[in-house]
Design an enzyme around this catalytic site. Structure first.
Site, PDB file in Angstrom:
ATOM      1  N   ASP A  84      69.309   7.672  -2.620  1.00  0.00           N
ATOM      2  CA  ASP A  84      69.682   9.539  -1.288  1.00  0.00           C
ATOM      3  C   ASP A  84      71.187   9.055  -0.611  1.00  0.00           C
ATOM      4  O   ASP A  84      71.208   7.979  -0.124  1.00  0.00           O
ATOM      5  CB  ASP A  84      68.731   9.409  -0.662  1.00  0.00           C
ATOM      6  CG  ASP A  84      68.099  11.334  -0.248  1.00  0.00           C
ATOM      7  OD1 ASP A  84      69.527  12.103  -1.125  1.00  0.00           O
ATOM      8  OD2 ASP A  84      68.187  11.219   0.167  1.00  0.00           O
TER       9      ASP A  84
ATOM     10  N   ASN B  73      65.819  18.136  -9.199  1.00  0.00           N
ATOM     11  CA  ASN B  73      66.698  17.783  -9.136  1.00  0.00           C
ATOM     12  C   ASN B  73      67.434  19.289  -9.948  1.00  0.00           C
ATOM     13  O   ASN B  73      68.848  19.300 -10.077  1.00  0.00           O
ATOM     14  CB  ASN B  73      67.089  16.809  -9.542  1.00  0.00           C
ATOM     15  CG  ASN B  73      67.595  15.640  -7.867  1.00  0.00           C
ATOM     16  OD1 ASN B  73      66.853  14.789  -8.409  1.00  0.00           O
ATOM     17  ND2 ASN B  73      67.547  16.161  -7.061  1.00  0.00           N
TER      18      ASN B  73
END
Ligand code: FPP
Length: 261
Positions: free
Chosen positions: A29, A77
Site C-alpha cells: 500500500d 480495486n
C-alpha cells in the site's frame, strides 16, 4: 543461513534462520501517496512499486522463505478510475512478461489467487503462461492475489462445500476447519505466519480473512515503493521478537493448530 542476501550490510538485524516465517503475505500500500508527495501521477507510484515487488520477491527467495503472497489487486480495486485500472493491468502484464527469465533463473514458482476471469484476456494469458512455465520450480512460491477478496474466497469455498453436501458427497457433521481450508484458494499453502502492510494503514482490506486467524501483523509507515530488502528483514526481525502463543499460554501451539499450520 541458506542465503545469498548480503546480510552483512544489515549488522543490526540478526535473524534466526531456524525461525523464519514459512509464509509472508504483503498488502502493498502507499503507491499513490508516494507519487503524490513527489508531485507525480499516481501511476508513477505503481511503476516504482513494481521495482519493490522484484526486490522483495528476490530477497524472500534469497532468505529461503517458502511462500510469499502479494496482494496486488483487490476485488474492490476495480472501482478505481479506468485509467488507473488499465495502467495497473498493463504493469502486471509487463511484469509477467519481463520477469519470466529471472523467475526461472531463481527457481521461483508463480501462482495466482482471485477472480481471474475478471482480468483482461492479455493479462490472463500472460499469467497462465507464467504459472505453467514456473510450475515445476521449487525454491519459493510467489502467489499473486489478483482481483482477490477474502470474503469472496470464503463465499466460494462455502458454495463448493454446500454443493458437495447437496450432492450427498459430504456429511454436514463432518465439516471441520480442514474442510474449509481445503476449499479456499490458498489450499496449497500454509496460513501466513507474518502479514506486512505498508503505508501506515492499519486494516486488512478484505485480505485473507480466514487465513490470518493466528498471523502476526506488522504495520509500517514505509510506503510500498520505498519498501526494499532492508524493510523485509526489519519486518522478519520484528516477527522473530514476538512470542506466538496461538491462544495457548506457554508458547506452544495446540496440536490442532500446529497441524493446520
Ligand atoms: C496500493 O497503493 C497498491 C495497489 C492497489 C497496486 C499494487 C501494485 C503494485 C505494487 C505494482 C505492480 C504489481 C505487481 C505484482 C507487478 P495505493 O494506490 O492504494 O496507494 P495510496 O493508498 O497511497 O493511494
Amino acid at each position: 543461513m541458506a542465503s545469498s542476501l548480503p546480510l552483512d550490510e544489515f549488522p543490526n538485524l540478526s535473524l534466526d534462520p531456524a525461525r523464519l516465517p514459512r509464509h509472508i503475505a504483503i498488502v502493498m500500500d502507499g503507491n499513490g501517496r508516494w507519487a503524490q508527495r513527489r508531485g507525480l501521477a499516481r501511476c508513477e507510484g505503481h511503476r516504482r512499486g513494481k521495482d519493490s515487488v522484484r526486490a522483495v520477491v528476490e530477497a524472500a527467495r534469497a532468505l529461503g522463505i517458502p511462500f510469499l503472497t502479494l496482494y496486488a489487486f483487490s476485488s474492490e480495486n476495480w472501482q478505481r478510475p479506468g485509467t488507473e485500472v488499465r495502467f495497473l493491468m498493463q504493469l502486471l502484464h509487463r511484469y509477467l512478461v519481463t520477469e519470466a527469465k529471472r523467475l526461472m533463473k531463481r527457481g521461483i514458482r508463480v501462482i495466482a489467487l482471485g477472480d481471474l476471469a475478471r482480468l483482461p484476456a492479455t493479462v490472463r494469458r500472460a499469467l497462465q503462461q507464467t504459472v505453467e512455465l514456473t510450475a515445476a520450480n521449487k525454491s519459493m512460491t510467489t502467489a499473486l492475489a489478483l482481483s482477490y477478496g477474502g470474503r469472496q474466497d470464503i463465499v466460494e469455498a462455502t458454495r463448493r462445500i454446500a454443493t458437495a453436501v447437496a450432492a450427498g458427497q459430504l456429511d454436514p457433521a463432518a465439516i471441520d476447519e480442514a474442510t474449509v481450508a481445503r476449499e479456499l484458494s490458498t489450499a496449497a499453502m500454509p496460513d501466513p505466519d507474518l502479514l506486512i502492510r505498508t503505508s501506515g494503514e492499519i486494516r486488512l482490506s478484505n485480505f485473507f480473512l480466514y487465513q490470518l486467524a493466528y498471523t502476526e501483523l506488522y504495520f509500517t509507515e514505509t510506503l510500498w515503493p520505498d519498501f526494499r530488502e532492508r524493510d523485509l528483514l526489519g519486518a522478519i526481525a520484528a516477527y522473530q521478537a514476538r512470542e506466538r502463543r496461538f491462544g495457548a499460554v506457554d508458547g506452544a501451539p495446540s496440536d490442532r493448530l500446529r497441524a493446520a499450520n
